[in-house]
Design a protein around this motif. Structure first.
Motif, PDB file in Angstrom:
ATOM      1  N   VAL A  94      -9.586   3.157  10.048  1.00 41.64           N
ATOM      2  CA  VAL A  94      -9.127   2.938   8.330  1.00 41.64           C
ATOM      3  C   VAL A  94      -7.787   2.675   7.775  1.00 41.64           C
ATOM      4  O   VAL A  94      -7.226   2.031   7.276  1.00 41.64           O
ATOM      5  CB  VAL A  94      -9.740   3.807   7.749  1.00 41.64           C
ATOM      6  CG1 VAL A  94     -11.344   3.565   7.877  1.00 41.64           C
ATOM      7  CG2 VAL A  94      -9.165   5.480   7.500  1.00 41.64           C
ATOM      8  N   ASP A  95      -6.806   3.431   9.014  1.00 40.70           N
ATOM      9  CA  ASP A  95      -5.005   3.022   8.925  1.00 40.70           C
ATOM     10  C   ASP A  95      -4.289   3.246  10.119  1.00 40.70           C
ATOM     11  O   ASP A  95      -4.626   4.104  10.475  1.00 40.70           O
ATOM     12  CB  ASP A  95      -5.044   4.945   7.291  1.00 40.70           C
ATOM     13  CG  ASP A  95      -3.124   4.590   7.054  1.00 40.70           C
ATOM     14  OD1 ASP A  95      -2.904   3.764   8.085  1.00 40.70           O
ATOM     15  OD2 ASP A  95      -3.524   4.702   5.799  1.00 40.70           O
ATOM     16  N   VAL A  96      -4.060   2.278  10.108  1.00 43.09           N
ATOM     17  CA  VAL A  96      -3.130   1.978  11.790  1.00 43.09           C
ATOM     18  C   VAL A  96      -2.187   2.390  11.693  1.00 43.09           C
ATOM     19  O   VAL A  96      -1.602   2.780  12.369  1.00 43.09           O
ATOM     20  CB  VAL A  96      -3.499   0.582  11.540  1.00 43.09           C
ATOM     21  CG1 VAL A  96      -5.244  -0.362  12.194  1.00 43.09           C
ATOM     22  CG2 VAL A  96      -2.400  -0.194  10.331  1.00 43.09           C
ATOM     23  N   VAL A  97      -1.583   2.610  10.011  1.00 39.48           N
ATOM     24  CA  VAL A  97      -0.050   3.349  10.733  1.00 39.48           C
ATOM     25  C   VAL A  97       0.030   4.692  10.396  1.00 39.48           C
ATOM     26  O   VAL A  97       0.146   4.841  11.449  1.00 39.48           O
ATOM     27  CB  VAL A  97       0.362   3.139   9.014  1.00 39.48           C
ATOM     28  CG1 VAL A  97       1.939   3.948   8.643  1.00 39.48           C
ATOM     29  CG2 VAL A  97       0.467   1.599   8.954  1.00 39.48           C
ATOM     30  N   ALA A 155     -13.706  14.863   7.688  1.00 41.91           N
ATOM     31  CA  ALA A 155     -12.311  15.542   6.691  1.00 41.91           C
ATOM     32  C   ALA A 155     -11.676  16.164   7.724  1.00 41.91           C
ATOM     33  O   ALA A 155     -10.187  15.846   7.625  1.00 41.91           O
ATOM     34  CB  ALA A 155     -13.226  16.958   6.301  1.00 41.91           C
ATOM     35  N   LEU A 156     -12.003  16.542   9.077  1.00 45.75           N
ATOM     36  CA  LEU A 156     -11.171  16.596  10.071  1.00 45.75           C
ATOM     37  C   LEU A 156     -10.698  15.211  10.324  1.00 45.75           C
ATOM     38  O   LEU A 156      -8.852  15.523  11.271  1.00 45.75           O
ATOM     39  CB  LEU A 156     -11.474  18.093  11.257  1.00 45.75           C
ATOM     40  CG  LEU A 156     -12.014  18.645  10.440  1.00 45.75           C
ATOM     41  CD1 LEU A 156     -13.048  20.180  11.926  1.00 45.75           C
ATOM     42  CD2 LEU A 156     -10.358  19.665   9.889  1.00 45.75           C
ATOM     43  N   ALA A 157     -11.114  14.267  10.334  1.00 42.18           N
ATOM     44  CA  ALA A 157     -10.368  13.054  11.398  1.00 42.18           C
ATOM     45  C   ALA A 157     -10.009  12.243  10.291  1.00 42.18           C
ATOM     46  O   ALA A 157      -8.735  11.639  10.952  1.00 42.18           O
ATOM     47  CB  ALA A 157     -11.566  12.341  11.657  1.00 42.18           C
ATOM     48  N   GLU A 158      -9.481  12.632   8.960  1.00 47.15           N
ATOM     49  CA  GLU A 158      -8.842  11.620   8.422  1.00 47.15           C
ATOM     50  C   GLU A 158      -7.559  11.878   8.536  1.00 47.15           C
ATOM     51  O   GLU A 158      -6.622  10.342   8.601  1.00 47.15           O
ATOM     52  CB  GLU A 158      -8.491  12.444   6.564  1.00 47.15           C
ATOM     53  CG  GLU A 158     -10.340  12.040   6.227  1.00 47.15           C
ATOM     54  CD  GLU A 158     -10.633  12.331   4.680  1.00 47.15           C
ATOM     55  OE1 GLU A 158      -9.464  12.938   3.987  1.00 47.15           O
ATOM     56  OE2 GLU A 158     -11.327  12.347   4.385  1.00 47.15           O
ATOM     57  N   PRO A 159      -6.723  13.080   9.137  1.00 48.38           N
ATOM     58  CA  PRO A 159      -4.858  12.936   9.026  1.00 48.38           C
ATOM     59  C   PRO A 159      -4.922  12.173  10.701  1.00 48.38           C
ATOM     60  O   PRO A 159      -3.720  11.684  10.894  1.00 48.38           O
ATOM     61  CB  PRO A 159      -4.673  14.216   9.682  1.00 48.38           C
ATOM     62  CG  PRO A 159      -5.958  15.418   9.248  1.00 48.38           C
ATOM     63  CD  PRO A 159      -7.489  14.732   9.255  1.00 48.38           C
ATOM     64  N   LEU A 160      -6.310  11.995  11.310  1.00 46.71           N
ATOM     65  CA  LEU A 160      -5.834  10.665  12.400  1.00 46.71           C
ATOM     66  C   LEU A 160      -5.468   8.831  11.942  1.00 46.71           C
ATOM     67  O   LEU A 160      -6.043   8.349  12.958  1.00 46.71           O
ATOM     68  CB  LEU A 160      -6.693  10.716  13.341  1.00 46.71           C
ATOM     69  CG  LEU A 160      -6.636  12.230  14.223  1.00 46.71           C
ATOM     70  CD1 LEU A 160      -8.115  12.685  15.277  1.00 46.71           C
ATOM     71  CD2 LEU A 160      -5.530  12.720  14.627  1.00 46.71           C
ATOM     72  N   GLY A 161      -6.276   8.775  10.786  1.00 48.20           N
ATOM     73  CA  GLY A 161      -6.971   7.434  10.116  1.00 48.20           C
ATOM     74  C   GLY A 161      -7.227   6.533  11.069  1.00 48.20           C
ATOM     75  O   GLY A 161      -8.152   5.967  10.823  1.00 48.20           O
ATOM     76  N   LEU A 162      -8.333   8.245  10.709  1.00 50.62           N
ATOM     77  CA  LEU A 162      -9.885   7.558  11.868  1.00 50.62           C
ATOM     78  C   LEU A 162     -11.004   7.761  10.607  1.00 50.62           C
ATOM     79  O   LEU A 162     -10.863   8.740   9.467  1.00 50.62           O
ATOM     80  CB  LEU A 162     -10.623   8.207  12.974  1.00 50.62           C
ATOM     81  CG  LEU A 162      -9.302   7.832  14.317  1.00 50.62           C
ATOM     82  CD1 LEU A 162      -9.826   8.786  15.583  1.00 50.62           C
ATOM     83  CD2 LEU A 162      -9.341   6.163  14.727  1.00 50.62           C
ATOM     84  N   GLU A 163     -12.093   7.480  11.033  1.00 49.40           N
ATOM     85  CA  GLU A 163     -13.328   7.439   9.359  1.00 49.40           C
ATOM     86  C   GLU A 163     -14.889   8.010  10.619  1.00 49.40           C
ATOM     87  O   GLU A 163     -14.986   6.994  10.760  1.00 49.40           O
ATOM     88  CB  GLU A 163     -13.608   6.544   8.760  1.00 49.40           C
ATOM     89  CG  GLU A 163     -14.371   7.090   7.965  1.00 49.40           C
ATOM     90  CD  GLU A 163     -15.141   5.649   6.991  1.00 49.40           C
ATOM     91  OE1 GLU A 163     -16.033   6.047   5.706  1.00 49.40           O
ATOM     92  OE2 GLU A 163     -14.309   4.450   6.488  1.00 49.40           O
ATOM     93  N   VAL A 164     -15.137   9.531  10.238  1.00 53.24           N
ATOM     94  CA  VAL A 164     -15.748   9.385  10.836  1.00 53.24           C
ATOM     95  C   VAL A 164     -17.143   9.503  10.684  1.00 53.24           C
ATOM     96  O   VAL A 164     -17.626   9.544   8.942  1.00 53.24           O
ATOM     97  CB  VAL A 164     -16.156  10.812  11.881  1.00 53.24           C
ATOM     98  CG1 VAL A 164     -17.166  10.927  12.414  1.00 53.24           C
ATOM     99  CG2 VAL A 164     -15.131  11.029  12.403  1.00 53.24           C
ATOM    100  N   LEU A 165     -18.239   7.744  11.336  1.00 53.79           N
ATOM    101  CA  LEU A 165     -19.430   7.371  10.068  1.00 53.79           C
ATOM    102  C   LEU A 165     -20.572   8.252  10.618  1.00 53.79           C
ATOM    103  O   LEU A 165     -21.273   8.239   9.440  1.00 53.79           O
ATOM    104  CB  LEU A 165     -19.633   5.821   9.961  1.00 53.79           C
ATOM    105  CG  LEU A 165     -18.447   4.785   9.892  1.00 53.79           C
ATOM    106  CD1 LEU A 165     -18.763   3.749  10.952  1.00 53.79           C
ATOM    107  CD2 LEU A 165     -17.968   5.324   8.570  1.00 53.79           C
TER     108      LEU A 165
END
Length: 292
Positions: A94-97, A155-165
Motif C-alpha cells: 500500500v506504500d511503496v516508499v 498492525a505489525l505489517a503496517e511499518p513494512l508498507g504492507l496491508e494484510v487482508l
C-alpha cells in the motif's frame, strides 16, 4: 560521406538515450524512480513516463493482491494437545516508499520473509492463548481465531508498507509422533464402544430368551391343562356310555368286559398265567361258554 558516417552513430545514440529515458507503468504496477539509490519520484498512475537515462533507475512493484503460504509450524493449545498448522495470507503493497525503506533491495522475497516472521508468532500466540483448545481450532470457532490473527498481523505489517487482508489456517494436523498414539486411543475407544454394544445386545438377547422360555412354559402348561380337562371329559363320557350300555344289557356288558380282559391278559408277550382253576376270571372259558 564523412558527415553521413558521423550522423548515423549519433542518431543511434540519440534513439538509445531516448528509449532508455522512457518507461511504461501498467495498471497492475506502481513504480519508484531512484537516483543513486535515493527515491526521486513515486508513480502510482499507469502510463508513459520519463527518467534521466543512465542516472536514474525504475523499480516496479506489484499493485495486485499477493499471497503467501507459510511453512508448517507447531502450536500448543491450552489443552496441551500439540498441532501442526500451516496458513496462507493475502496482502498487498500500500506504500511503496515505506516498503522500499523497510525492505531495501530485497524486493518481494525479503518482504515475504519479514511477513512470515510476523505471522508465525501471531499464529502461535492466538492459538496458544488461554481458553483456546484443539477442539476450538478444529471447530467452526476457528473463524474468530483467524480474524484475531489477521488483525494483529495487520498492525505489525503496517511499518513494512504492507496491508494484510486476510489470514487463513490452511491445514491443521497432529504431529507425526502423536498420530500412532492418537490412532491407538481412537481404536481403544471404538473397541470399548463395540464391547458395550455387544454386552447390551447379549443382555437384550437373554431377556428375549427368558421371555420366550416363560411363554413356552405357560403355553405347554395351558395345553396340558386343557388336555387333562379334555381327557377327563372323554373319560367321563366313556364311563357314561359304559354305564348306559351296562344298564341296557348287564350280562352282555360283563361278557364284553371279560373278553377285553382276556385279550389284554393273553397277549403274545404275556401268554403265561398262574391262577386258580376255579377263579372267576375263567368264568367265560368254560365248556358251554355260559355263566353257571
Amino acid at each position: 560521406m564523412k558527415r553521413i558516417t558521423f550522423l548515423i552513430p549519433a542518431a543511434v545514440l540519440a534513439v538509445a538515450v531516448l528509449l532508455s529515458s522512457i518507461f511504461v507503468v501498467d495498471e497492475r504496477q506502481r513504480a519508484l524512480v531512484l537516483q543513486f539509490g535515493q527515491i526521486r519520484q513515486v508513480i502510482e498512475e499507469p502510463g508513459l513516463n520519463f527518467k534521466i537515462p543512465f542516472i536514474q533507475e525504475v523499480v516496479f512493484y506489484d499493485d495486485r493482491i499477493l499471497s503467501l503460504d507459510t511453512a508448517p509450524i507447531e502450536v500448543t493449545p491450552s489443552d496441551d494437545r500439540r498441532l501442526v498448522v500451516d496458513a496462507f495470507a493475502r496482502y498487498r503493497i500500500v506504500d511503496v516508499v515505506q516498503f522500499r525503506q523497510a525492505v531495501g533491495v530485497g524486493d518481494i522475497r525479503r518482504a515475504e520473509q519479514l511477513l512470515e516472521d510476523i505471522l508465525n508468532p501471531q499464529i502461535r500466540a492466538v492459538l496458544g492463548a488461554d481458553g483456546v483448545t484443539s477442539n476450538t481450532i478444529l471447530s467452526a470457532d476457528r473463524a474468530a481465531l483467524m480474524v484475531r490473527i489477521t488483525a494483529q498481523a495487520r498492525a505489525l505489517a503496517e511499518p513494512l508498507g504492507l496491508e494484510v487482508l486476510d489470514v487463513r489456517l490452511k491445514q491443521t494436523a497432529l504431529p507425526a509422533q502423536n498420530l500412532d498414539a492418537t490412532f491407538a486411543r481412537m481404536r481403544a475407544e471404538r473397541e470399548r464402544e463395540a464391547t458395550d454394544e455387544r454386552a447390551r445386545g447379549n443382555e437384550a438377547a437373554q431377556r428375549v430368551r427368558a421371555q420366550a422360555d416363560r411363554t413356552v412354559v405357560e403355553l405347554v402348561s395351558e395345553a396340558q391343562r386343557e388336555a387333562e380337562i379334555t381327557r377327563g371329559e372323554a373319560d367321563a363320557q366313556r364311563n357314561r356310555i359304559f354305564a348306559e350300555a351296562f344298564g341296557q344289557d348287564p350280562e352282555f356288558f360283563e361278557f364284553y368286559r371279560s373278553m377285553t380282559a382276556y385279550e389284554r391278559a393273553l397277549r403274545q408277550q404275556n401268554s403265561t398265567m398262574v391262577i386258580s382253576p376255579d377263579s372267576e376270571f375263567f368264568e367265560y372259558l368254560g365248556g358251554s361258554g355260559v355263566r353257571p
